[in-house]
Motif scaffolding. Sequence first.
Motif, PDB file in Angstrom:
ATOM      1  N   GLN A 405      95.975 -23.114  50.973  1.00  0.00           N
ATOM      2  CA  GLN A 405      96.479 -21.894  51.608  1.00  0.00           C
ATOM      3  C   GLN A 405      97.826 -21.449  51.045  1.00  0.00           C
ATOM      4  OE1 GLN A 405      94.664 -20.116  53.693  1.00  0.00           O
ATOM      5  NE2 GLN A 405      93.017 -21.629  53.504  1.00  0.00           N
ATOM      6  N   LEU A 406      98.501 -22.300  50.321  1.00  0.00           N
ATOM      7  CA  LEU A 406      99.799 -21.950  49.754  1.00  0.00           C
ATOM      8  C   LEU A 406      99.705 -21.540  48.291  1.00  0.00           C
ATOM      9  CD1 LEU A 406     102.013 -24.773  51.300  1.00  0.00           C
ATOM     10  CD2 LEU A 406     101.606 -22.455  52.161  1.00  0.00           C
ATOM     11  N   LYS A 407      98.484 -21.518  47.734  1.00  0.00           N
ATOM     12  CA  LYS A 407      98.294 -21.148  46.331  1.00  0.00           C
ATOM     13  C   LYS A 407      97.752 -19.733  46.237  1.00  0.00           C
ATOM     14  CE  LYS A 407      95.807 -22.457  42.123  1.00  0.00           C
ATOM     15  NZ  LYS A 407      97.010 -22.480  41.265  1.00  0.00           N
ATOM     16  N   ASN A 408      98.392 -18.916  45.410  1.00  0.00           N
ATOM     17  CA  ASN A 408      97.897 -17.554  45.210  1.00  0.00           C
ATOM     18  C   ASN A 408      96.907 -17.523  44.059  1.00  0.00           C
ATOM     19  OD1 ASN A 408     100.363 -18.024  43.553  1.00  0.00           O
ATOM     20  ND2 ASN A 408      99.900 -15.994  42.738  1.00  0.00           N
ATOM     21  N   PHE A 409      95.784 -16.864  44.291  1.00  0.00           N
ATOM     22  CA  PHE A 409      94.747 -16.734  43.277  1.00  0.00           C
ATOM     23  C   PHE A 409      94.729 -15.328  42.674  1.00  0.00           C
ATOM     24  CE2 PHE A 409      93.512 -20.458  45.566  1.00  0.00           C
ATOM     25  CZ  PHE A 409      92.865 -21.272  44.653  1.00  0.00           C
ATOM     26  N   GLY A 410      95.751 -14.542  42.992  1.00  0.00           N
ATOM     27  CA  GLY A 410      95.892 -13.208  42.430  1.00  0.00           C
ATOM     28  C   GLY A 410      97.362 -12.888  42.243  1.00  0.00           C
ATOM     29  N   ILE A 411      97.635 -11.841  41.514  1.00  0.00           N
ATOM     30  CA  ILE A 411      99.012 -11.480  41.225  1.00  0.00           C
ATOM     31  C   ILE A 411      99.117  -9.960  41.117  1.00  0.00           C
ATOM     32  CG2 ILE A 411      98.974 -11.413  38.699  1.00  0.00           C
ATOM     33  CD1 ILE A 411     101.557 -13.420  40.621  1.00  0.00           C
ATOM     34  N   ALA A 412     100.182  -9.406  41.626  1.00  0.00           N
ATOM     35  CA  ALA A 412     100.526  -7.997  41.400  1.00  0.00           C
ATOM     36  C   ALA A 412     101.677  -7.972  40.412  1.00  0.00           C
ATOM     37  CB  ALA A 412     100.918  -7.320  42.704  1.00  0.00           C
ATOM     38  N   ALA A 413     101.490  -7.263  39.302  1.00  0.00           N
ATOM     39  CA  ALA A 413     102.461  -7.312  38.202  1.00  0.00           C
ATOM     40  C   ALA A 413     102.981  -5.924  37.877  1.00  0.00           C
ATOM     41  CB  ALA A 413     101.819  -7.920  36.955  1.00  0.00           C
ATOM     42  N   VAL A 414     104.285  -5.854  37.604  1.00  0.00           N
ATOM     43  CA  VAL A 414     104.909  -4.672  37.020  1.00  0.00           C
ATOM     44  C   VAL A 414     105.560  -5.136  35.724  1.00  0.00           C
ATOM     45  CG1 VAL A 414     106.552  -2.789  37.303  1.00  0.00           C
ATOM     46  CG2 VAL A 414     105.330  -3.686  39.301  1.00  0.00           C
ATOM     47  N   ALA A 415     105.131  -4.558  34.620  1.00  0.00           N
ATOM     48  CA  ALA A 415     105.503  -5.076  33.302  1.00  0.00           C
ATOM     49  C   ALA A 415     106.989  -4.897  33.015  1.00  0.00           C
ATOM     50  CB  ALA A 415     104.685  -4.382  32.219  1.00  0.00           C
ATOM     51  N   GLY A 416     107.512  -5.841  32.231  1.00  0.00           N
ATOM     52  CA  GLY A 416     108.867  -5.714  31.730  1.00  0.00           C
ATOM     53  C   GLY A 416     108.953  -4.773  30.545  1.00  0.00           C
ATOM     54  N   GLY A 417     107.827  -4.446  29.963  1.00  0.00           N
ATOM     55  CA  GLY A 417     107.823  -3.510  28.853  1.00  0.00           C
ATOM     56  C   GLY A 417     106.533  -3.585  28.066  1.00  0.00           C
ATOM     57  N   SER A 418     106.236  -2.504  27.355  1.00  0.00           N
ATOM     58  CA  SER A 418     105.112  -2.472  26.428  1.00  0.00           C
ATOM     59  C   SER A 418     105.631  -2.680  25.012  1.00  0.00           C
ATOM     60  CB  SER A 418     104.365  -1.139  26.533  1.00  0.00           C
ATOM     61  OG  SER A 418     105.226  -0.062  26.200  1.00  0.00           O
ATOM     62  N   PHE A 419     104.727  -2.997  24.102  1.00  0.00           N
ATOM     63  CA  PHE A 419     105.101  -3.298  22.720  1.00  0.00           C
ATOM     64  C   PHE A 419     104.185  -2.552  21.765  1.00  0.00           C
ATOM     65  CE2 PHE A 419     106.787  -6.745  25.178  1.00  0.00           C
ATOM     66  CZ  PHE A 419     107.933  -7.156  24.522  1.00  0.00           C
ATOM     67  N   ALA A 420     104.753  -2.189  20.618  1.00  0.00           N
ATOM     68  CA  ALA A 420     103.973  -1.594  19.539  1.00  0.00           C
ATOM     69  C   ALA A 420     104.418  -2.245  18.234  1.00  0.00           C
ATOM     70  CB  ALA A 420     104.155  -0.083  19.490  1.00  0.00           C
ATOM     71  N   PRO A 421     103.807  -3.360  17.869  1.00  0.00           N
ATOM     72  CA  PRO A 421     104.203  -4.053  16.646  1.00  0.00           C
ATOM     73  C   PRO A 421     103.497  -3.471  15.433  1.00  0.00           C
ATOM     74  CG  PRO A 421     102.509  -5.304  17.764  1.00  0.00           C
ATOM     75  CD  PRO A 421     102.786  -4.097  18.622  1.00  0.00           C
ATOM     76  N   GLY A 422     104.083  -3.674  14.275  1.00  0.00           N
ATOM     77  CA  GLY A 422     103.422  -3.386  13.019  1.00  0.00           C
ATOM     78  C   GLY A 422     103.173  -4.695  12.318  1.00  0.00           C
ATOM     79  N   ASP A 423     103.810  -4.865  11.179  1.00  0.00           N
ATOM     80  CA  ASP A 423     103.673  -6.094  10.401  1.00  0.00           C
ATOM     81  C   ASP A 423     104.745  -7.087  10.854  1.00  0.00           C
ATOM     82  OD1 ASP A 423     103.161  -8.005   8.499  1.00  0.00           O
ATOM     83  OD2 ASP A 423     104.196  -6.944   6.879  1.00  0.00           O
ATOM     84  N   GLY A 424     104.523  -7.745  11.988  1.00  0.00           N
ATOM     85  CA  GLY A 424     105.515  -8.682  12.499  1.00  0.00           C
ATOM     86  C   GLY A 424     105.067  -9.333  13.784  1.00  0.00           C
ATOM     87  N   ALA A 425     105.863 -10.287  14.244  1.00  0.00           N
ATOM     88  CA  ALA A 425     105.525 -11.086  15.420  1.00  0.00           C
ATOM     89  C   ALA A 425     106.310 -10.608  16.635  1.00  0.00           C
ATOM     90  CB  ALA A 425     105.822 -12.557  15.157  1.00  0.00           C
ATOM     91  N   ILE A 426     105.676 -10.691  17.792  1.00  0.00           N
ATOM     92  CA  ILE A 426     106.327 -10.459  19.075  1.00  0.00           C
ATOM     93  C   ILE A 426     106.568 -11.809  19.726  1.00  0.00           C
ATOM     94  CG2 ILE A 426     106.077  -9.487  21.392  1.00  0.00           C
ATOM     95  CD1 ILE A 426     104.183  -7.411  20.198  1.00  0.00           C
ATOM     96  N   THR A 427     107.810 -12.073  20.100  1.00  0.00           N
ATOM     97  CA  THR A 427     108.148 -13.306  20.793  1.00  0.00           C
ATOM     98  C   THR A 427     108.918 -12.959  22.053  1.00  0.00           C
ATOM     99  OG1 THR A 427     108.307 -14.508  18.691  1.00  0.00           O
ATOM    100  CG2 THR A 427     109.301 -15.533  20.630  1.00  0.00           C
ATOM    101  N   VAL A 428     108.391 -13.358  23.207  1.00  0.00           N
ATOM    102  CA  VAL A 428     109.060 -13.108  24.484  1.00  0.00           C
ATOM    103  C   VAL A 428     109.281 -14.450  25.164  1.00  0.00           C
ATOM    104  CG1 VAL A 428     108.981 -11.918  26.701  1.00  0.00           C
ATOM    105  CG2 VAL A 428     107.927 -10.862  24.701  1.00  0.00           C
ATOM    106  N   ARG A 429     110.527 -14.730  25.516  1.00  0.00           N
ATOM    107  CA  ARG A 429     110.894 -15.955  26.211  1.00  0.00           C
ATOM    108  C   ARG A 429     111.523 -15.576  27.550  1.00  0.00           C
ATOM    109  NH1 ARG A 429     108.132 -17.514  22.709  1.00  0.00           N
ATOM    110  NH2 ARG A 429     108.602 -18.984  21.024  1.00  0.00           N
TER     111      ARG A 429
END
Length: 626
Positions: A405-429
């Motif tokens: 009963q204390l575990k959530n099996f769903g989540i409501a999310a509001v993104a920290g941002g969208s990304f549009a990469p080209g020739d490169g890596a996205i790293t989010v920590r």
Amino acid sequence: MLYPAGTALAGGTVIPAGSVLGAGIHDIGTETGVYTALTQWPANTDLTLLAATTIMQPITLPVGTVLPYYISLTDITLTGPGDRKVWATSAMQTPGAQSWSMRLVGGADLTGADSRALQPVTQLATGTGNVVLSDPFTINLTGTGTSSAGVSVVRTGTGNLEILAGGSYRQDSPYGVYTAGTAIAVDSAYNTGRALASDGTVLGSIDNSLNAGYEDTLKDAAGNYLPRMYYTENGGDFLLTAQGDIGGNLKPAATGKGSDSAAIGNWLWRQGGAGLDQATAWGINFGSYVGNIDWTGPQLGLDAFSGMGTLGGGNVTLKAGGDIGKAGQGVVVAIGGSGRVKADGGLIQTGGGTLSVAAGRNVGTGGNQFVNLRGDTQVAAGDFGGLVGKDYGYNSGLDPRPLDQLKNFGIAAVAGGSFAPGDGAITVRARGDLAMGAIDDPGRVNLGQQTDGGTDGVQGTTWFTLWTGRTTVDLIAAGGDAVPLSPDQSTPILPSVMRVAANSGNIFLTPGNAGASLMMPSPDGELQLLAQGSVIENSTAFSFGRCRPRSRVLRRRSDPPGCCNPSSARPTSCRIPIFGRSETNCAIRAPLRPAPMPSAGCSHSGRTPSVMPVPPAMASSRSSMQ
């Protein structure tokens, strides 16, 4: 003399026009107010006497009126066009032109030898040390279409642009704050003209004379149309650091829905396609008027970059001691570039750089966007976006284990941002929770201005991918949950490599808006989902490549011997028991070959080289604008 000195005038007293108020008069209107007939004040009249007076009737002020510093305006209505310059539409300087570096500092330590030195927060008075950009105005007041917010600019070219705030950085109106680089002289084949309306003009200015003044902004002094887009190089670096927060101002769309600032196709334009007889290329539109065609004709709009970055290439660094891009103060951060495909198939690219974003607290939920056409993107923050648990103790009955009963099996999310990469890596920590927005291919976004289709009233459209084998996504939520997918994904296609880790929480998977999230074809594709807790499907319809888990929760387990061999070149899947049932599942670290892209997508297959030989165009078409 009408009244002797010391006389207290009763309410309602009328003072004749032309009367002179002597020195020493005080307490005017402190109880009942003073009402004056329509009065024209001579130029340079001292209005100090009226400093605390509220003007109750509307007043029309001519363009160029200068008000004293003690006059404040509470309700301003622009009733007609002014004569101000919209600097966002200015043409680039000639190819090879150089430009100055710029540095703006608020809360500077004037005793220091370094002009970048800031006073400590503890020494700054409350509310001081901020850098605030504010220049609100309205564009398109006379042309067809809907009036909308204008975009101001702070920019240079090959020089560096640095902004340092001892307090916070804030934009109170839309701004483009960037380095543009210097223009490259290219063959005319790489600058196909704009699509023309049925009257042979870009903005329909013959059929509708109200648009003629805006049409002129698209031409040079000789009356020739300026380049549709620019190819740039050698852009200076951009640095924005604040000891407090960093906040932007997203330009609302003229339709009232969404944000023009987040529309990559407003500033990154492209052309190409053998079917259109166009050389394949992409470049920058810093700002220009465009005509969005509907059945009534062109509807004017201003397509301009509204954000911060290096559109001509260069490194971008954002550092805040507090939040970046919290609700209502979203930021758009971009590193631009250009490219063109030669007749022999070779590719020439310019621009690019490293995009680094670091927040002492959080990257917020303001609708942020991070674009890098050619280079790596690194984001570090407390929380990236916001998550709220839901469905506690409920898992749709697919998990036979006793419910927690204390575990959530769903989540409501509001993104920290969208990304549009080209020739490169996205790293989010993220030190806490991590909620990703859409991951878009900048070569496949909608454009604000199409190319000439060869006939008046016909426009040419084209798209191609700017992703390569180096385009990867690497996400870590060190102290919370991770939501790596977004339901706002504009297309269901994601880069071929995605690694997600929730070191202290769960991973929640939400499909794109088409009910599926697929990965770009690649024999070296990779999907890693590592969670301290569970990997939970956040919807009833989820598909990720060929790994289609039916259970709501995928338990961590060791791979059975011989199953999901990482060296296998084929899709590695096997049947392993999950919660007492036999289900198809993919090993966490197994390389995947995702489902093929739709036929309208990327035309090449196999391994994508690090330097992408872009075909003349991967898709092109003509469509009528009448």
